[in-house]
Write a protein that holds these residues in place. Sequence first.
Motif, PDB file in Angstrom:
ATOM      1  N   ASN B 282      61.310  23.410  71.651  1.00 36.60           N
ATOM      2  CA  ASN B 282      61.755  24.232  70.532  1.00 36.60           C
ATOM      3  C   ASN B 282      60.641  25.055  69.902  1.00 36.60           C
ATOM      4  O   ASN B 282      60.872  25.761  68.936  1.00 36.60           O
ATOM      5  CB  ASN B 282      62.380  23.351  69.447  1.00 36.60           C
ATOM      6  N   ASN B 283      59.430  24.899  70.380  1.00 30.79           N
ATOM      7  CA  ASN B 283      58.318  25.556  69.689  1.00 30.79           C
ATOM      8  C   ASN B 283      57.384  26.277  70.652  1.00 30.79           C
ATOM      9  O   ASN B 283      56.168  26.305  70.444  1.00 30.79           O
ATOM     10  CB  ASN B 283      57.536  24.510  68.888  1.00 30.79           C
ATOM     11  N   VAL B 284      57.948  26.833  71.700  1.00 32.45           N
ATOM     12  CA  VAL B 284      57.107  27.535  72.664  1.00 32.45           C
ATOM     13  C   VAL B 284      56.389  28.688  71.953  1.00 32.45           C
ATOM     14  O   VAL B 284      56.943  29.376  71.109  1.00 32.45           O
ATOM     15  CB  VAL B 284      57.958  28.073  73.839  1.00 32.45           C
ATOM     16  N   GLY B 285      55.125  28.835  72.257  1.00 27.60           N
ATOM     17  CA  GLY B 285      54.351  29.911  71.652  1.00 27.60           C
ATOM     18  C   GLY B 285      53.571  29.479  70.425  1.00 27.60           C
ATOM     19  O   GLY B 285      52.656  30.176  69.995  1.00 27.60           O
ATOM     20  N   LYS B 286      53.934  28.287  69.897  1.00 27.99           N
ATOM     21  CA  LYS B 286      53.215  27.827  68.704  1.00 27.99           C
ATOM     22  C   LYS B 286      52.001  26.989  69.101  1.00 27.99           C
ATOM     23  O   LYS B 286      51.879  26.542  70.247  1.00 27.99           O
ATOM     24  CB  LYS B 286      54.150  26.994  67.822  1.00 27.99           C
ATOM     25  N   LEU B 287      51.131  26.754  68.092  1.00 21.82           N
ATOM     26  CA  LEU B 287      49.958  25.911  68.335  1.00 21.82           C
ATOM     27  C   LEU B 287      50.260  24.477  67.934  1.00 21.82           C
ATOM     28  O   LEU B 287      50.969  24.243  66.961  1.00 21.82           O
ATOM     29  CB  LEU B 287      48.780  26.378  67.482  1.00 21.82           C
ATOM     30  N   PHE B 288      49.768  23.536  68.697  1.00 20.52           N
ATOM     31  CA  PHE B 288      49.773  22.163  68.192  1.00 20.52           C
ATOM     32  C   PHE B 288      48.358  21.601  68.280  1.00 20.52           C
ATOM     33  O   PHE B 288      47.514  22.137  68.993  1.00 20.52           O
ATOM     34  CB  PHE B 288      50.807  21.287  68.914  1.00 20.52           C
ATOM     35  N   ALA B 289      48.142  20.565  67.496  1.00 23.65           N
ATOM     36  CA  ALA B 289      46.781  20.011  67.434  1.00 23.65           C
ATOM     37  C   ALA B 289      46.782  18.564  67.896  1.00 23.65           C
ATOM     38  O   ALA B 289      47.698  17.804  67.594  1.00 23.65           O
ATOM     39  CB  ALA B 289      46.246  20.088  66.007  1.00 23.65           C
ATOM     40  N   ILE B 290      45.760  18.209  68.670  1.00 23.87           N
ATOM     41  CA  ILE B 290      45.559  16.809  69.047  1.00 23.87           C
ATOM     42  C   ILE B 290      44.493  16.277  68.103  1.00 23.87           C
ATOM     43  O   ILE B 290      43.362  16.747  68.105  1.00 23.87           O
ATOM     44  CB  ILE B 290      45.123  16.688  70.512  1.00 23.87           C
ATOM     45  N   VAL B 291      44.904  15.354  67.240  1.00 23.36           N
ATOM     46  CA  VAL B 291      44.032  14.911  66.157  1.00 23.36           C
ATOM     47  C   VAL B 291      43.579  13.475  66.417  1.00 23.36           C
ATOM     48  O   VAL B 291      44.398  12.595  66.666  1.00 23.36           O
ATOM     49  CB  VAL B 291      44.783  14.969  64.809  1.00 23.36           C
ATOM     50  N   LEU B 292      42.280  13.264  66.386  1.00 22.53           N
ATOM     51  CA  LEU B 292      41.727  11.920  66.537  1.00 22.53           C
ATOM     52  C   LEU B 292      40.913  11.599  65.285  1.00 22.53           C
ATOM     53  O   LEU B 292      39.935  12.284  64.994  1.00 22.53           O
ATOM     54  CB  LEU B 292      40.840  11.839  67.780  1.00 22.53           C
ATOM     55  N   ASP B 293      41.334  10.592  64.566  1.00 22.48           N
ATOM     56  CA  ASP B 293      40.656  10.199  63.331  1.00 22.48           C
ATOM     57  C   ASP B 293      40.399  11.390  62.417  1.00 22.48           C
ATOM     58  O   ASP B 293      39.266  11.607  61.956  1.00 22.48           O
ATOM     59  CB  ASP B 293      39.328   9.487  63.641  1.00 22.48           C
ATOM     60  N   ALA B 299      43.263  22.316  70.035  1.00 24.02           N
ATOM     61  CA  ALA B 299      44.469  22.894  69.431  1.00 24.02           C
ATOM     62  C   ALA B 299      45.039  23.948  70.378  1.00 24.02           C
ATOM     63  O   ALA B 299      44.862  25.149  70.188  1.00 24.02           O
ATOM     64  CB  ALA B 299      44.137  23.504  68.068  1.00 24.02           C
ATOM     65  N   PRO B 300      45.739  23.513  71.419  1.00 20.81           N
ATOM     66  CA  PRO B 300      46.233  24.453  72.425  1.00 20.81           C
ATOM     67  C   PRO B 300      47.564  25.111  72.011  1.00 20.81           C
ATOM     68  O   PRO B 300      48.255  24.628  71.103  1.00 20.81           O
ATOM     69  CB  PRO B 300      46.437  23.572  73.649  1.00 20.81           C
ATOM     70  N   ARG B 301      47.894  26.207  72.675  1.00 18.02           N
ATOM     71  CA  ARG B 301      49.175  26.883  72.454  1.00 18.02           C
ATOM     72  C   ARG B 301      50.193  26.294  73.427  1.00 18.02           C
ATOM     73  O   ARG B 301      49.855  25.939  74.549  1.00 18.02           O
ATOM     74  CB  ARG B 301      48.996  28.390  72.708  1.00 18.02           C
ATOM     75  N   ILE B 302      51.436  26.165  72.966  1.00 17.25           N
ATOM     76  CA  ILE B 302      52.482  25.656  73.851  1.00 17.25           C
ATOM     77  C   ILE B 302      52.998  26.833  74.684  1.00 17.25           C
ATOM     78  O   ILE B 302      53.694  27.702  74.167  1.00 17.25           O
ATOM     79  CB  ILE B 302      53.635  25.017  73.053  1.00 17.25           C
ATOM     80  N   ASN B 303      52.610  26.873  75.943  1.00 13.69           N
ATOM     81  CA  ASN B 303      53.016  27.978  76.804  1.00 13.69           C
ATOM     82  C   ASN B 303      54.408  27.767  77.375  1.00 13.69           C
ATOM     83  O   ASN B 303      55.158  28.690  77.603  1.00 13.69           O
ATOM     84  CB  ASN B 303      52.018  28.164  77.947  1.00 13.69           C
TER      85      ASN B 303
END
Lengths: 305, 519
Positions: B282-293, B299-303
């Motif tokens: 549902n969020n193609v084209g948006k950024l998501f972040a992989i957060v550790l502590d 923070a890649p883009r959802i292609n």
Amino acid sequence: MGLQLVPYNTNYDFVGKKNIVFTILIIVGIICLASVFYHGFNYGIDFKGGLLLEIRTRETTDIAKLRSDLSGVVLGEVTLQEFGAPNDVLIRVERQPGGDEAQIAALNKIKEKLGQNVDYRRVETVGPKVSEDLIRNGIYAVLGALVAMLVYIWFRFEWQFGVCSIITLAHDTIIVLGLFSLFQLEFNETAIIAVLITVTYSINDTVVIYDRIRENLRKFKKMPLSELINHSINDTLSRTILTSSVTLLSLLGLYFFGGPVIAAFSLPIIVGITAGTISSITVSAPLLLHMHLRPDQLLESSESK
Amino acid sequence: MIHIPLWKTLLTVAVCLIGIIFVIPNFFTREQLDHFPSWFPKNQVVLGLDLQGGAHLLLEVDFDGVVKEQMTSLMDAIRNTFRKERIGYTGLSPKKDFVTLTLRNPADLEKATSLIKQVDRDLEVTSTPEGVMTLRLNETAMQERKKSALAQSIEIVRRRVDETGIAEPFIQRQGEDRILIQLPGLQDPTRIKNLLGKTAKLQFRFVDTSVNAAPGLVVPGSDVLPEERDGKVFYYAVKKHTIVSGENLVDAQPSFDQYNRPMVSFKFDSLGAKKFGDATKNNVGKLFAIVLDDKIISAPRINEPILGGSGQISGSFTLQEAQDLALLMRAGALPAPLKVLEERTVGPGLGADSIAAGEYATVIAILMVMAFMFIAYSFFGAIANIAVIFNLILLFAALSLTHATLTLPGIAGIALTIGMAVDANVLINERIKEELRLGRKLLSAIDAGYNRAMTTIIDSNLTTLIGVGLLYQFGTGPTRGFAVTTSIGILVSMFTAITLTKQIVAWWIRWRRPTRLPI
């Protein structure tokens, strides 16, 4: 035939001289206590926290140069000490202000400064919280041991014996603590072990003498108490001296041949055992005279007040 | 004739022989022992870190952090419930270990209390008539949670240490909030400390691209988190809602991307794969972040939707960093941060030197004691010396058998034990001499010597054991090492100095039928 190291028919008047001995021991005890209160202890890393490194360098270490090198990179006092061999150095650094990161940062700076040609034989960093626990547990252990022994002796003998043995043990403890304070020996976790060894060893000697007093109390119902106690001390004297000599011998072996760590550990034990032996003979038993051991029996006019 | 029943003689001999068998493995290397027959015991004395070399870490679980986190999540839960049930309140805030709030309408008190109990039934609610409420966990629930947090921490620590491949790590709970880790042979614990210093709470969250994030900026519904890349720090506003967390991971491995740069490949479980698939669809084209502590790793883009449940994290990793990240992801998150209280490392050189010095000193101490005993009691001294040797054999056999650890203070304990072991024989021999002087015959003097000395030996040894026992109870590593060797030594000495020497004397009497005592 074995050699008679201690003559069997000794009859030293320990009880008669007790006031002189008590005075001397009380003075020594007061000196030790005063030193503990005014001088305090030279607390080691276990108690104070901080950094400790034992390093071995290729050549003889120039301690003065090393000191000036290191005091530049870390905060607070840096002490260096030749440790066993001329190219072994013990470096102590005060706890750096800040948390764990500050300690690690200081350690890395020191390692950087020392360069590559150094063999790290031992590295320790200790935080202040551990030290608090250590002091608390140390006090618990010593007090716990004293109380448990008091109860045991009370149970096996009479309460008077328990009280006298605890007074003797308190004296021995004060002497060992005084040794650490007077000579500013490093006070670490091993110091607590030394105190406990002294206590356990001294009680051993005391119990052997008490055992004989108990036996003689049953055997010689009419003998004046001071004579009976003196007799008992002399009966066991050769055993006390022999056993102490044997234990001291093995500890001296450790002190002279065991390397610097074991030597530092054995010295207070050697002093403690010596003090414990002396006090078992001269304090623990004569003290019983003041304790109304046989309330219904004739109390001698000369000794008991 | 001193009468000793046959079963006792056999038992004495058997104990000595068994002792010898259990000591033998200590004189061989592990490889040599592998060639021994399978029935032969192979246990060796375990050397403490001070003798073997290695690293020792004492960690503390930061429970305040656990409690604070629980209070925050409790607050969120209450906020949602109250909103749903339309209960008005002000001043909802988490304190150190409790949460307070004030009801707008004190009449809601009863309803609010029962709702709170539904959120967490371990909560204790106190309130004033004005509607000020204080919620805290009851004492037992708090203890329970601390206990489980500690147990879980130990489990995670063990997994992380095991994953590094360090041989024979020793991990143990210490007190109520501490974990002791001993890593034999490890010289530099920096990597382990780095691995254990991270809670490793991993989250996949969306980036809020509607704002220009900067440090200190407050974005409603988001957190501003840093990402370190190529030595520079970038900031993103990351939405508070977590898409998937590290709990849904089943595997993570370091690998390389097409440019041969290190990255981490991971795989979700089925639930995680579904959540992640739905969110990315549902969020193609948006950024998501992989957060550790609370730090962004990437923070890649959802292609395109990621449906298979597996993915890669590529950041600017070194190989080591990729390996460590994969390890942390596999091992799971710690329930609370860990703090290093104490760190000690001993180099193998010092350890070997300590053993050598300790052995040398102990041998000299034993020889001196034996010479002394022989001079003092000649023949009976020699018997006491045999007892000393068996005392040492049985002591080491017991150490090997029980996996007790031998430390440097433990070696001092052995030297002290020798002194104390000899004491029993000194007491017996002195007593025999005394009985002889009182005019007893040889055999009855020996018998009386052993019998009379017995109470003294038991009394004096028991008081010593009491002291040593307390030392064990309150002491830490090195102290315990001392207490272990001393107490085993004393217990063994009761056998060697009394039973064994009496047996030898009995044999000697039967053989020689002496009339005079060579004492």
